[in-house]
Design a protein around this motif. Structure first.
Motif, PDB file in Angstrom:
ATOM      1  N   CYS A   1       0.838  -1.206   0.000  1.00 39.00           N
ATOM      2  CA  CYS A   1       0.000   0.000   0.000  1.00 39.00           C
ATOM      3  C   CYS A   1       0.873   1.258   0.000  1.00 39.00           C
ATOM      4  CB  CYS A   1      -0.945   0.003   1.196  1.00 39.00           C
ATOM      5  SG  CYS A   1      -2.239  -1.253   1.083  1.00 39.00           S
ATOM      6  N   VAL A   2       1.954   1.240   0.767  1.00 37.03           N
ATOM      7  CA  VAL A   2       2.892   2.364   0.761  1.00 37.03           C
ATOM      8  C   VAL A   2       3.512   2.505  -0.627  1.00 37.03           C
ATOM      9  CG1 VAL A   2       5.109   3.193   1.682  1.00 37.03           C
ATOM     10  CG2 VAL A   2       3.365   2.298   3.235  1.00 37.03           C
ATOM     11  N   GLY A   3       3.867   1.383  -1.245  1.00 33.51           N
ATOM     12  CA  GLY A   3       4.413   1.411  -2.600  1.00 33.51           C
ATOM     13  C   GLY A   3       3.422   1.989  -3.598  1.00 33.51           C
ATOM     14  N   ALA A   5     -12.247   0.886  -7.438  1.00 32.88           N
ATOM     15  CA  ALA A   5     -11.635   0.424  -6.194  1.00 32.88           C
ATOM     16  C   ALA A   5     -11.177  -1.028  -6.309  1.00 32.88           C
ATOM     17  CB  ALA A   5     -12.603   0.584  -5.025  1.00 32.88           C
ATOM     18  N   ARG A   6     -11.961  -1.870  -6.937  1.00 32.86           N
ATOM     19  CA  ARG A   6     -11.587  -3.287  -7.051  1.00 32.86           C
ATOM     20  C   ARG A   6     -10.379  -3.497  -7.944  1.00 32.86           C
ATOM     21  NH1 ARG A   6     -16.522  -3.324 -10.355  1.00 32.86           N
ATOM     22  NH2 ARG A   6     -15.908  -3.679 -12.526  1.00 32.86           N
ATOM     23  N   ASP A   7     -10.092  -2.527  -8.821  1.00 34.97           N
ATOM     24  CA  ASP A   7      -8.927  -2.620  -9.699  1.00 34.97           C
ATOM     25  C   ASP A   7      -7.702  -1.941  -9.108  1.00 34.97           C
ATOM     26  OD1 ASP A   7     -10.576  -3.873 -11.542  1.00 34.97           O
ATOM     27  OD2 ASP A   7     -11.038  -2.005 -12.604  1.00 34.97           O
ATOM     28  N   ASN A   8      -7.889  -1.243  -8.002  1.00 24.73           N
ATOM     29  CA  ASN A   8      -6.820  -0.443  -7.417  1.00 24.73           C
ATOM     30  C   ASN A   8      -6.138  -1.138  -6.237  1.00 24.73           C
ATOM     31  OD1 ASN A   8      -5.253   1.817  -7.572  1.00 24.73           O
ATOM     32  ND2 ASN A   8      -6.667   3.141  -6.467  1.00 24.73           N
ATOM     33  N   PRO A  42      -3.125  -3.057  -4.689  1.00 23.34           N
ATOM     34  CA  PRO A  42      -1.722  -3.165  -5.077  1.00 23.34           C
ATOM     35  C   PRO A  42      -1.363  -4.554  -5.614  1.00 23.34           C
ATOM     36  CG  PRO A  42      -1.899  -2.014  -2.994  1.00 23.34           C
ATOM     37  CD  PRO A  42      -3.272  -2.531  -3.338  1.00 23.34           C
ATOM     38  N   VAL A  43      -0.625  -4.591  -6.679  1.00 27.00           N
ATOM     39  CA  VAL A  43      -0.118  -5.764  -7.390  1.00 27.00           C
ATOM     40  C   VAL A  43      -1.249  -6.579  -8.018  1.00 27.00           C
ATOM     41  CG1 VAL A  43       1.343  -7.824  -7.312  1.00 27.00           C
ATOM     42  CG2 VAL A  43       1.914  -5.868  -5.870  1.00 27.00           C
ATOM     43  N   LEU A  44      -2.218  -7.003  -7.231  1.00 26.94           N
ATOM     44  CA  LEU A  44      -3.276  -7.878  -7.732  1.00 26.94           C
ATOM     45  C   LEU A  44      -4.154  -7.215  -8.792  1.00 26.94           C
ATOM     46  CD1 LEU A  44      -4.393  -9.575  -4.404  1.00 26.94           C
ATOM     47  CD2 LEU A  44      -2.845 -10.464  -6.152  1.00 26.94           C
ATOM     48  N   GLY A  45      -4.447  -5.932  -8.622  1.00 24.28           N
ATOM     49  CA  GLY A  45      -5.262  -5.227  -9.601  1.00 24.28           C
ATOM     50  C   GLY A  45      -4.612  -5.239 -10.978  1.00 24.28           C
ATOM     51  N   TRP A  46      -3.308  -4.996 -11.016  1.00 25.19           N
ATOM     52  CA  TRP A  46      -2.584  -5.000 -12.286  1.00 25.19           C
ATOM     53  C   TRP A  46      -2.604  -6.394 -12.916  1.00 25.19           C
ATOM     54  CZ3 TRP A  46       1.575  -7.258 -14.665  1.00 25.19           C
ATOM     55  CH2 TRP A  46       2.097  -6.613 -15.774  1.00 25.19           C
ATOM     56  N   ILE A  47      -2.421  -7.417 -12.095  1.00 26.18           N
ATOM     57  CA  ILE A  47      -2.419  -8.796 -12.602  1.00 26.18           C
ATOM     58  C   ILE A  47      -3.798  -9.160 -13.163  1.00 26.18           C
ATOM     59  CG2 ILE A  47      -2.255 -11.225 -11.921  1.00 26.18           C
ATOM     60  CD1 ILE A  47      -0.059 -10.329  -9.920  1.00 26.18           C
ATOM     61  N   PHE A  48      -4.862  -8.879 -12.406  1.00 30.29           N
ATOM     62  CA  PHE A  48      -6.213  -9.240 -12.840  1.00 30.29           C
ATOM     63  C   PHE A  48      -6.626  -8.511 -14.120  1.00 30.29           C
ATOM     64  CE2 PHE A  48      -7.216 -10.314  -8.181  1.00 30.29           C
ATOM     65  CZ  PHE A  48      -6.795 -11.615  -8.359  1.00 30.29           C
ATOM     66  N   LEU A  49      -6.118  -7.289 -14.301  1.00 30.57           N
ATOM     67  CA  LEU A  49      -6.456  -6.524 -15.503  1.00 30.57           C
ATOM     68  C   LEU A  49      -5.500  -6.818 -16.664  1.00 30.57           C
ATOM     69  CD1 LEU A  49      -7.356  -3.060 -13.963  1.00 30.57           C
ATOM     70  CD2 LEU A  49      -8.904  -4.705 -15.021  1.00 30.57           C
ATOM     71  N   GLY A  50      -4.524  -7.652 -16.431  1.00 28.55           N
ATOM     72  CA  GLY A  50      -3.577  -7.975 -17.493  1.00 28.55           C
ATOM     73  C   GLY A  50      -2.707  -6.791 -17.886  1.00 28.55           C
TER      74      GLY A  50
END
Length: 152
Positions: free
Chosen positions: A19-21, A53-56, A58-66
């Motif tokens: 979250c800090v990142g 919010a669900r896409d934001n 950290p790390v997981l949002g980027w992965i899920f959105l490709g």
């Protein structure tokens, strides 16, 4: 403390650090451009649509959105999840370093507030000069969007 306690604190360090990142990414992108770090909420650098919010996450949002914007399909740099992951690992590593260096139960000897303070402040002391250099580099880098990106 048991292994489960330490594993939980390491995982918590990863979450807080990620979250800090994520906030560090916001600062590095916005401060050189003279924008507020608080408002408006995160948006796609290509189309400007708000990131849900669900896409934001950290790390997981980027992965899920490709690695692409949900609305315009524009590519989102891998730099964002890498910084979030690296910051999470830094927080967890600081905890592990203190754990390895301390004899006996660290929480019993120092108390939870001092341990928490050390595990949060020390990574921030490491990240501050790195972020300052990164902001200078970001100020000289133009935003890049793929004009041929297809919406999802």
């Amino acid at each position: 403390m048991t292994f489960v306690h330490h594993a939980t604190l390491i995982a918590l360090g990863m979450v807080v650090g990620s979250c800090v990142g994520s906030f560090l990414n916001v600062c590095v992108y916005r401060v050189p451009r003279g924008r507020s770090v608080l408002n408006p909420p995160s948006s796609c650098p290509c189309c400007g649509s708000s990131i849900r919010a669900r896409d934001n996450v950290p790390v997981l949002g980027w992965i899920f959105l490709g690695g692409a914007c949900r609305d315009c399909g524009g590519r989102i740099s891998i730099r964002y999840p890498l910084i979030e992951l690296a910051t999470g690992l830094l927080f967890a590593t600081v905890y592990l370093a203190h754990l390895a260096a301390e004899t006996g139960d660290m929480l019993e000897r120092c108390g939870p507030w001092l341990v928490g303070f050390r595990v949060v402040v020390e990574p921030l002391l490491i990240l501050t000069p790195i972020a300052a250099v990164w902001m200078r580099a970001e100020a000289r880098t133009p935003g890049v969007c793929n004009p041929n990106a297809k919406p999802r």
